[in-house]
Design a protein around this motif. Structure first.
Motif, mmCIF file in Angstrom:
data_model
loop_
_atom_site.group_PDB
_atom_site.id
_atom_site.type_symbol
_atom_site.label_atom_id
_atom_site.label_comp_id
_atom_site.label_asym_id
_atom_site.label_seq_id
_atom_site.Cartn_x
_atom_site.Cartn_y
_atom_site.Cartn_z
ATOM 1 N N SER A 14 0.802 -1.219 0.000
ATOM 2 C CA SER A 14 0.000 0.000 0.000
ATOM 3 C C SER A 14 0.842 1.279 0.000
ATOM 4 O O SER A 14 0.297 2.365 0.134
ATOM 5 N N ILE A 15 2.143 1.147 -0.166
ATOM 6 C CA ILE A 15 3.006 2.326 -0.234
ATOM 7 C C ILE A 15 2.818 2.983 -1.605
ATOM 8 O O ILE A 15 2.825 2.299 -2.620
ATOM 9 N N GLY A 16 2.639 4.272 -1.648
ATOM 10 C CA GLY A 16 2.412 4.977 -2.908
ATOM 11 C C GLY A 16 0.937 5.188 -3.156
ATOM 12 O O GLY A 16 0.075 4.729 -2.404
ATOM 13 N N SER A 17 0.639 5.875 -4.245
ATOM 14 C CA SER A 17 -0.753 6.178 -4.558
ATOM 15 C C SER A 17 -1.473 4.960 -5.121
ATOM 16 O O SER A 17 -0.850 4.060 -5.690
ATOM 17 N N TYR A 18 -2.784 4.968 -4.979
ATOM 18 C CA TYR A 18 -3.602 3.876 -5.511
ATOM 19 C C TYR A 18 -3.380 3.742 -7.013
ATOM 20 O O TYR A 18 -3.205 2.639 -7.532
ATOM 21 N N SER A 19 -3.361 4.852 -7.712
ATOM 22 C CA SER A 19 -3.183 4.845 -9.164
ATOM 23 C C SER A 19 -1.830 4.264 -9.561
ATOM 24 O O SER A 19 -1.743 3.424 -10.469
ATOM 25 N N ALA A 20 -0.784 4.699 -8.898
ATOM 26 C CA ALA A 20 0.553 4.187 -9.206
ATOM 27 C C ALA A 20 0.648 2.693 -8.919
ATOM 28 O O ALA A 20 1.280 1.941 -9.684
ATOM 29 N N ASN A 21 0.010 2.239 -7.853
ATOM 30 C CA ASN A 21 0.040 0.816 -7.518
ATOM 31 C C ASN A 21 -0.729 -0.021 -8.534
ATOM 32 O O ASN A 21 -0.330 -1.139 -8.855
ATOM 33 N N ARG A 22 -1.826 0.512 -9.049
ATOM 34 C CA ARG A 22 -2.568 -0.212 -10.096
ATOM 35 C C ARG A 22 -1.697 -0.379 -11.337
ATOM 36 O O ARG A 22 -1.650 -1.454 -11.929
ATOM 37 N N ILE A 23 -1.013 0.684 -11.728
ATOM 38 C CA ILE A 23 -0.139 0.632 -12.905
ATOM 39 C C ILE A 23 1.000 -0.358 -12.669
ATOM 40 O O ILE A 23 1.302 -1.193 -13.535
ATOM 41 N N LEU A 24 1.648 -0.282 -11.504
ATOM 42 C CA LEU A 24 2.753 -1.179 -11.189
ATOM 43 C C LEU A 24 2.302 -2.634 -11.176
ATOM 44 O O LEU A 24 2.967 -3.508 -11.736
ATOM 45 N N SER A 25 1.173 -2.904 -10.574
ATOM 46 C CA SER A 25 0.692 -4.284 -10.512
ATOM 47 C C SER A 25 0.324 -4.806 -11.894
ATOM 48 O O SER A 25 0.554 -5.980 -12.202
ATOM 49 N N GLN A 26 -0.215 -3.946 -12.758
ATOM 50 C CA GLN A 26 -0.517 -4.362 -14.126
ATOM 51 C C GLN A 26 0.769 -4.668 -14.884
ATOM 52 O O GLN A 26 0.837 -5.643 -15.632
ATOM 53 N N LYS A 27 1.786 -3.856 -14.674
ATOM 54 C CA LYS A 27 3.083 -4.116 -15.317
ATOM 55 C C LYS A 27 3.657 -5.446 -14.855
ATOM 56 O O LYS A 27 4.189 -6.205 -15.670
ATOM 57 N N ARG A 28 3.554 -5.742 -13.584
ATOM 58 C CA ARG A 28 4.049 -7.022 -13.057
ATOM 59 C C ARG A 28 3.342 -8.191 -13.731
ATOM 60 O O ARG A 28 3.974 -9.147 -14.186
ATOM 61 N N ALA A 29 2.040 -8.128 -13.787
ATOM 62 C CA ALA A 29 1.267 -9.210 -14.399
ATOM 63 C C ALA A 29 1.573 -9.323 -15.890
ATOM 64 O O ALA A 29 1.741 -10.423 -16.423
ATOM 65 N N SER A 30 1.674 -8.198 -16.568
ATOM 66 C CA SER A 30 1.953 -8.203 -18.010
ATOM 67 C C SER A 30 3.335 -8.742 -18.325
ATOM 68 O O SER A 30 3.523 -9.436 -19.333
ATOM 69 N N GLU A 31 4.309 -8.452 -17.475
ATOM 70 C CA GLU A 31 5.668 -8.979 -17.679
ATOM 71 C C GLU A 31 5.696 -10.496 -17.542
ATOM 72 O O GLU A 31 6.360 -11.184 -18.312
ATOM 73 N N VAL A 32 4.976 -11.021 -16.576
ATOM 74 C CA VAL A 32 4.916 -12.475 -16.418
ATOM 75 C C VAL A 32 4.213 -13.095 -17.627
ATOM 76 O O VAL A 32 4.663 -14.104 -18.169
ATOM 77 N N LYS A 33 3.129 -12.482 -18.071
ATOM 78 C CA LYS A 33 2.440 -12.983 -19.264
ATOM 79 C C LYS A 33 3.377 -12.980 -20.461
ATOM 80 O O LYS A 33 3.455 -13.973 -21.199
ATOM 81 N N ALA A 34 4.103 -11.902 -20.664
ATOM 82 C CA ALA A 34 5.037 -11.815 -21.791
ATOM 83 C C ALA A 34 6.095 -12.913 -21.709
ATOM 84 O O ALA A 34 6.459 -13.521 -22.727
ATOM 85 N N TYR A 35 6.583 -13.188 -20.515
ATOM 86 C CA TYR A 35 7.578 -14.244 -20.332
ATOM 87 C C TYR A 35 6.988 -15.597 -20.695
ATOM 88 O O TYR A 35 7.619 -16.399 -21.392
ATOM 89 N N LEU A 36 5.781 -15.874 -20.230
ATOM 90 C CA LEU A 36 5.134 -17.150 -20.534
ATOM 91 C C LEU A 36 4.932 -17.308 -22.040
ATOM 92 O O LEU A 36 5.211 -18.368 -22.615
ATOM 93 N N VAL A 37 4.464 -16.254 -22.688
ATOM 94 C CA VAL A 37 4.234 -16.287 -24.136
ATOM 95 C C VAL A 37 5.556 -16.489 -24.879
ATOM 96 O O VAL A 37 5.633 -17.276 -25.837
ATOM 97 N N SER A 38 6.618 -15.806 -24.435
ATOM 98 C CA SER A 38 7.919 -15.952 -25.103
ATOM 99 C C SER A 38 8.496 -17.350 -24.932
ATOM 100 O O SER A 38 9.415 -17.732 -25.648
ATOM 101 N N ASN A 39 7.920 -18.118 -24.005
ATOM 102 C CA ASN A 39 8.350 -19.493 -23.795
ATOM 103 C C ASN A 39 7.338 -20.508 -24.302
ATOM 104 O O ASN A 39 7.311 -21.649 -23.855
ATOM 105 N N GLY A 40 6.476 -20.078 -25.219
ATOM 106 C CA GLY A 40 5.616 -21.003 -25.932
ATOM 107 C C GLY A 40 4.210 -21.185 -25.421
ATOM 108 O O GLY A 40 3.467 -22.015 -25.944
ATOM 109 N N VAL A 41 3.796 -20.432 -24.421
ATOM 110 C CA VAL A 41 2.413 -20.528 -23.931
ATOM 111 C C VAL A 41 1.543 -19.612 -24.790
ATOM 112 O O VAL A 41 1.929 -18.493 -25.117
ATOM 113 N N SER A 42 0.373 -20.089 -25.165
ATOM 114 C CA SER A 42 -0.539 -19.312 -26.000
ATOM 115 C C SER A 42 -1.072 -18.088 -25.256
ATOM 116 O O SER A 42 -1.643 -18.213 -24.163
#
Length: 89
Positions: free
Chosen positions: A25-53
């Motif tokens: 909860s450190i930081g603004s709600y808006s900044a945390n939403r953006i950061l958490s979306q980036k975290r999830a998107s990076e993991v998705k990109a990694y999975l896709v780059s390793n052959g997951v649809s």
């Protein structure tokens, strides 16, 4: 851990997964939403780059809305900064 998840996903090609990004909860709600979306998107990109649809994956950032520990202590904040992968079917 991600290599094991990739192996499981490839063995179950019709399964759908939700990748959830979370923050403390450190930081603004808006900044945390953006950061958490980036975290999830990076993991998705990694999975896709390793052959997951990509069509089997959904990445969502929840920000600080779903803590699993108290944000009052440093140890709790560290645990709340995470990515979870959930099979949805």
């Amino acid at each position: 851990i991600l290599q094991e998840i990739i192996s499981y996903m490839k063995k179950n090609p019709s399964s759908k997964f939700r990748i959830e990004g979370h923050t403390d909860s450190i930081g603004s709600y808006s900044a945390n939403r953006i950061l958490s979306q980036k975290r999830a998107s990076e993991v998705k990109a990694y999975l896709v780059s390793n052959g997951v649809s990509a069509s089997n994956l959904e990445a969502i950032g929840f920000g600080e809305r779903k803590p699993i520990e108290s944000n009052m202590l440093k140890a709790g904040r560290e645990i709340n900064r995470r990515v979870e992968i959930i099979q949805v079917n």
